[in-house]
Design a protein around this motif. Sequence first.
Motif, PDB file in Angstrom:
ATOM      1  N   ALA A 430       0.827  -1.207   0.000  1.00 41.56           N
ATOM      2  CA  ALA A 430       0.000   0.000   0.000  1.00 41.56           C
ATOM      3  C   ALA A 430       0.865   1.264   0.000  1.00 41.56           C
ATOM      4  CB  ALA A 430      -0.935  -0.013   1.204  1.00 41.56           C
ATOM      5  N   ALA A 431       1.938   1.249   0.808  1.00 45.01           N
ATOM      6  CA  ALA A 431       2.821   2.415   0.872  1.00 45.01           C
ATOM      7  C   ALA A 431       3.556   2.627  -0.445  1.00 45.01           C
ATOM      8  CB  ALA A 431       3.818   2.246   2.019  1.00 45.01           C
ATOM      9  N   SER A 432       4.010   1.535  -1.078  1.00 49.38           N
ATOM     10  CA  SER A 432       4.747   1.671  -2.339  1.00 49.38           C
ATOM     11  C   SER A 432       3.840   2.172  -3.460  1.00 49.38           C
ATOM     12  CB  SER A 432       5.389   0.340  -2.727  1.00 49.38           C
ATOM     13  OG  SER A 432       4.397  -0.635  -2.976  1.00 49.38           O
ATOM     14  N   ILE A 433       2.581   1.734  -3.465  1.00 52.14           N
ATOM     15  CA  ILE A 433       1.640   2.210  -4.493  1.00 52.14           C
ATOM     16  C   ILE A 433       1.405   3.713  -4.342  1.00 52.14           C
ATOM     17  CG2 ILE A 433      -0.765   2.075  -5.255  1.00 52.14           C
ATOM     18  CD1 ILE A 433      -0.677  -0.908  -4.682  1.00 52.14           C
ATOM     19  N   LEU A 451      14.175   9.187 -12.961  1.00 51.88           N
ATOM     20  CA  LEU A 451      14.824   8.129 -12.176  1.00 51.88           C
ATOM     21  C   LEU A 451      14.051   7.846 -10.891  1.00 51.88           C
ATOM     22  CD1 LEU A 451      17.237   6.217 -11.996  1.00 51.88           C
ATOM     23  CD2 LEU A 451      18.517   8.048 -10.844  1.00 51.88           C
ATOM     24  N   ASP A 452      13.482   8.887 -10.290  1.00 56.10           N
ATOM     25  CA  ASP A 452      12.681   8.689  -9.081  1.00 56.10           C
ATOM     26  C   ASP A 452      11.399   7.910  -9.391  1.00 56.10           C
ATOM     27  OD1 ASP A 452      14.464  10.113  -7.467  1.00 56.10           O
ATOM     28  OD2 ASP A 452      13.588  12.027  -8.099  1.00 56.10           O
ATOM     29  N   VAL A 453      10.826   8.158 -10.541  1.00 53.39           N
ATOM     30  CA  VAL A 453       9.624   7.419 -10.943  1.00 53.39           C
ATOM     31  C   VAL A 453       9.951   5.942 -11.145  1.00 53.39           C
ATOM     32  CG1 VAL A 453       7.828   7.207 -12.708  1.00 53.39           C
ATOM     33  CG2 VAL A 453       8.657   9.461 -12.012  1.00 53.39           C
ATOM     34  N   ILE A 454      11.083   5.670 -11.783  1.00 52.69           N
ATOM     35  CA  ILE A 454      11.498   4.282 -12.012  1.00 52.69           C
ATOM     36  C   ILE A 454      11.692   3.558 -10.689  1.00 52.69           C
ATOM     37  CG2 ILE A 454      13.382   2.845 -12.856  1.00 52.69           C
ATOM     38  CD1 ILE A 454      13.733   4.805 -15.149  1.00 52.69           C
ATOM     39  N   ASP A 455      12.357   4.194  -9.761  1.00 57.32           N
ATOM     40  CA  ASP A 455      12.568   3.573  -8.448  1.00 57.32           C
ATOM     41  C   ASP A 455      11.235   3.273  -7.758  1.00 57.32           C
ATOM     42  OD1 ASP A 455      15.292   3.590  -8.729  1.00 57.32           O
ATOM     43  OD2 ASP A 455      15.560   5.522  -7.712  1.00 57.32           O
ATOM     44  N   ALA A 456      10.304   4.181  -7.847  1.00 56.38           N
ATOM     45  CA  ALA A 456       9.000   3.972  -7.213  1.00 56.38           C
ATOM     46  C   ALA A 456       8.245   2.822  -7.876  1.00 56.38           C
ATOM     47  CB  ALA A 456       8.181   5.258  -7.284  1.00 56.38           C
ATOM     48  N   GLN A 457       8.294   2.729  -9.211  1.00 59.81           N
ATOM     49  CA  GLN A 457       7.623   1.638  -9.909  1.00 59.81           C
ATOM     50  C   GLN A 457       8.271   0.290  -9.603  1.00 59.81           C
ATOM     51  OE1 GLN A 457       7.708   2.864 -14.018  1.00 59.81           O
ATOM     52  NE2 GLN A 457       5.867   4.150 -13.823  1.00 59.81           N
ATOM     53  N   ARG A 458       9.587   0.291  -9.538  1.00 60.64           N
ATOM     54  CA  ARG A 458      10.289  -0.934  -9.171  1.00 60.64           C
ATOM     55  C   ARG A 458       9.882  -1.401  -7.776  1.00 60.64           C
ATOM     56  NH1 ARG A 458      16.514   0.462 -10.958  1.00 60.64           N
ATOM     57  NH2 ARG A 458      16.294   0.116 -13.226  1.00 60.64           N
ATOM     58  N   VAL A 460       7.075  -0.865  -6.222  1.00 61.07           N
ATOM     59  CA  VAL A 460       5.718  -1.428  -6.269  1.00 61.07           C
ATOM     60  C   VAL A 460       5.758  -2.871  -6.764  1.00 61.07           C
ATOM     61  CG1 VAL A 460       3.467  -1.276  -7.404  1.00 61.07           C
ATOM     62  CG2 VAL A 460       4.572   0.786  -6.554  1.00 61.07           C
ATOM     63  N   LEU A 461       6.490  -3.093  -7.843  1.00 58.81           N
ATOM     64  CA  LEU A 461       6.569  -4.443  -8.403  1.00 58.81           C
ATOM     65  C   LEU A 461       7.200  -5.414  -7.405  1.00 58.81           C
ATOM     66  CD1 LEU A 461       6.239  -6.425 -10.740  1.00 58.81           C
ATOM     67  CD2 LEU A 461       8.465  -5.639 -11.624  1.00 58.81           C
ATOM     68  N   GLN A 462       8.271  -5.000  -6.768  1.00 57.76           N
ATOM     69  CA  GLN A 462       8.959  -5.891  -5.834  1.00 57.76           C
ATOM     70  C   GLN A 462       8.094  -6.237  -4.632  1.00 57.76           C
ATOM     71  OE1 GLN A 462      11.809  -7.485  -6.372  1.00 57.76           O
ATOM     72  NE2 GLN A 462      11.833  -6.490  -8.397  1.00 57.76           N
ATOM     73  N   THR A 463       7.393  -5.251  -4.088  1.00 56.49           N
ATOM     74  CA  THR A 463       6.546  -5.526  -2.918  1.00 56.49           C
ATOM     75  C   THR A 463       5.363  -6.416  -3.295  1.00 56.49           C
ATOM     76  OG1 THR A 463       5.376  -3.427  -3.322  1.00 56.49           O
ATOM     77  CG2 THR A 463       7.179  -3.406  -1.707  1.00 56.49           C
ATOM     78  N   GLU A 464       4.795  -6.196  -4.483  1.00 57.66           N
ATOM     79  CA  GLU A 464       3.680  -7.048  -4.906  1.00 57.66           C
ATOM     80  C   GLU A 464       4.144  -8.470  -5.221  1.00 57.66           C
ATOM     81  OE1 GLU A 464       0.480  -3.948  -6.833  1.00 57.66           O
ATOM     82  OE2 GLU A 464       1.974  -4.859  -8.149  1.00 57.66           O
ATOM     83  N   LEU A 465       5.316  -8.584  -5.830  1.00 58.25           N
ATOM     84  CA  LEU A 465       5.858  -9.918  -6.089  1.00 58.25           C
ATOM     85  C   LEU A 465       6.133 -10.651  -4.779  1.00 58.25           C
ATOM     86  CD1 LEU A 465       8.365  -9.330  -9.034  1.00 58.25           C
ATOM     87  CD2 LEU A 465       6.228 -10.625  -9.111  1.00 58.25           C
ATOM     88  N   GLN A 466       6.671  -9.947  -3.800  1.00 54.05           N
ATOM     89  CA  GLN A 466       6.954 -10.572  -2.513  1.00 54.05           C
ATOM     90  C   GLN A 466       5.665 -11.014  -1.826  1.00 54.05           C
ATOM     91  OE1 GLN A 466       9.640 -11.612  -1.368  1.00 54.05           O
ATOM     92  NE2 GLN A 466       9.125 -12.087   0.756  1.00 54.05           N
ATOM     93  N   LEU A 467       4.623 -10.214  -1.918  1.00 52.36           N
ATOM     94  CA  LEU A 467       3.342 -10.604  -1.334  1.00 52.36           C
ATOM     95  C   LEU A 467       2.775 -11.824  -2.054  1.00 52.36           C
ATOM     96  CD1 LEU A 467       1.058 -10.033   0.643  1.00 52.36           C
ATOM     97  CD2 LEU A 467       0.062  -8.480  -1.058  1.00 52.36           C
ATOM     98  N   SER A 468       2.942 -11.886  -3.362  1.00 53.99           N
ATOM     99  CA  SER A 468       2.485 -13.052  -4.114  1.00 53.99           C
ATOM    100  C   SER A 468       3.246 -14.303  -3.696  1.00 53.99           C
ATOM    101  CB  SER A 468       2.666 -12.808  -5.617  1.00 53.99           C
ATOM    102  OG  SER A 468       2.328 -13.953  -6.362  1.00 53.99           O
ATOM    103  N   ARG A 469       4.555 -14.178  -3.547  1.00 50.92           N
ATOM    104  CA  ARG A 469       5.354 -15.336  -3.115  1.00 50.92           C
ATOM    105  C   ARG A 469       4.960 -15.789  -1.719  1.00 50.92           C
ATOM    106  NH1 ARG A 469       9.714 -11.973  -5.289  1.00 50.92           N
ATOM    107  NH2 ARG A 469      10.247 -12.685  -7.399  1.00 50.92           N
TER     108      ARG A 469
END
Length: 492
Positions: A430-433, A451-458, A460-469
């Motif tokens: 939720a915080a990353s989104i 570059l800041d946008v890329i870091d934020a999108q990354r 989001v993806l990493q936290t969602e992938l971790q929640l899926s795992r």
Amino acid sequence: MSQLPQLCSSRLLIASAVLTLLTACSVEPTYTRPDVPTPQAFKEASATRKQAPSVNRSAWKNAEPAEAEHRGQWWLAFGDPVLNDLERQAAEANQNLRAAAARVRQSRALTQSARAGWFPSIDAGFGATRERSSPASQSLSDDARGSAQTLWRAQATASYEVDLFGRVDSHVNVALADQAQNEALYHSVLLTLQADVAKQYFELREYDNQLRLFRRTVTLRENTLKLVEGRFKEGDINELDLSRARNELASARANSVGVARLRATSEHSLAVLLGKAPADFKFPESPIEPIATQVPVGLPSALLERRPDIAAAEKAMAAANAQIGLARSAFFPRLDLNAAAGFEASSLGNLFDWSTRSFLLGPLTGTALTLPLFDGGRRKAGLASARARYDEQVAKYREQVLVAFREVEDNLADLRLLSDQKRNQREAVAASIRTERLSRTQYEEGQISYLDVIDAQRQVLQTELQLSRLTGTQAIATVNLVRALGGGWDRP
């Protein structure tokens, strides 16, 4: 002369009584299950109850543990029709399960063969022999001429070993224990198959969820790239931001292909579990959902009856105990009763004349009652080996019980800690989104770099992938706990 029949009858009764007493003697040790240290409760289960005192157990039935109980379809607790169908297919076509069933049939046949030792063996035969005896065997001089003759025989033979010291019974007990062990191993293979199918199923669905996340990320990166290209054409940003956007899009596509590769391998493994060729099996995409099933663990003592691998280890002890009886019986006399009756004639035409009848009571060679006296220590070594094998099986049984306790504790700890970890991970998602949305807005307003946008999108993806795992890991840990507990039992 009138007392002679009574005397013979009395001797016959005495001989029968002595024979019965000898037959009842068994040198096999009495088998008792060894004691094993059993805790009063699972440590991790107590910790879970402190965190969540109210647990919904409506999907499960607790039953008094017993080997004769019907092992229920525990996967029904997940309420998933697709999983139910996969479990049915695996039970019908898995080759390892069929091999285990064949081993059970083999052991049952060996038990039947061992039980045949309780009964006499009767054979019938017919044939002719051409023989010429030497002069010496007929008490003639060595230079006398003997004649050759043909003998036709038709006879029935019977043999029976009187089980004086339980040798035959011990042999049957070994076969019965081996049969029970193979039956328990069959249930162990079945439980392992059921658990493997469920775990492979949840793993596939977790990969599907990752694919969904990557596809969404690819769509997001494509839209972002269009935005960056528009700003680049207008001269608002430099080419570096454009190159970064293209790189992030290509990376997301590559990662998506990597997950697809892992999913394909998992799908092939599931096909083999179902007894199918991978080319003939296609699993539709179905992203995983959180698993809410709670498993009642019961008491640690129930594992001694619930787990089929523990039952198999115990039956191995029983077989080793019966082997000690077999080794001991080799020190005692053995009584074999043999008889033959039929007809014997010099010509086939006279073979069945009453005058050609013949019979034989007792062994053709040797003696009926044999007592071993000296064998250089072979029997003593066999007994020592049998006792050592029993001690080995006792140690294996106790080790298996300890391993079972550890596996239950491990999976209880996994489920307890995964629950906390998932809760924290959802907060991180939720915080990353929110961070990603703010960064996009600020980037569009020109306040921050791409570059800041890329870091934020990354992030989001990493936290969602971790929640899926974590969701997939939680489902698999639930299956592992069921397997560690020996499956689910209910009334048939």
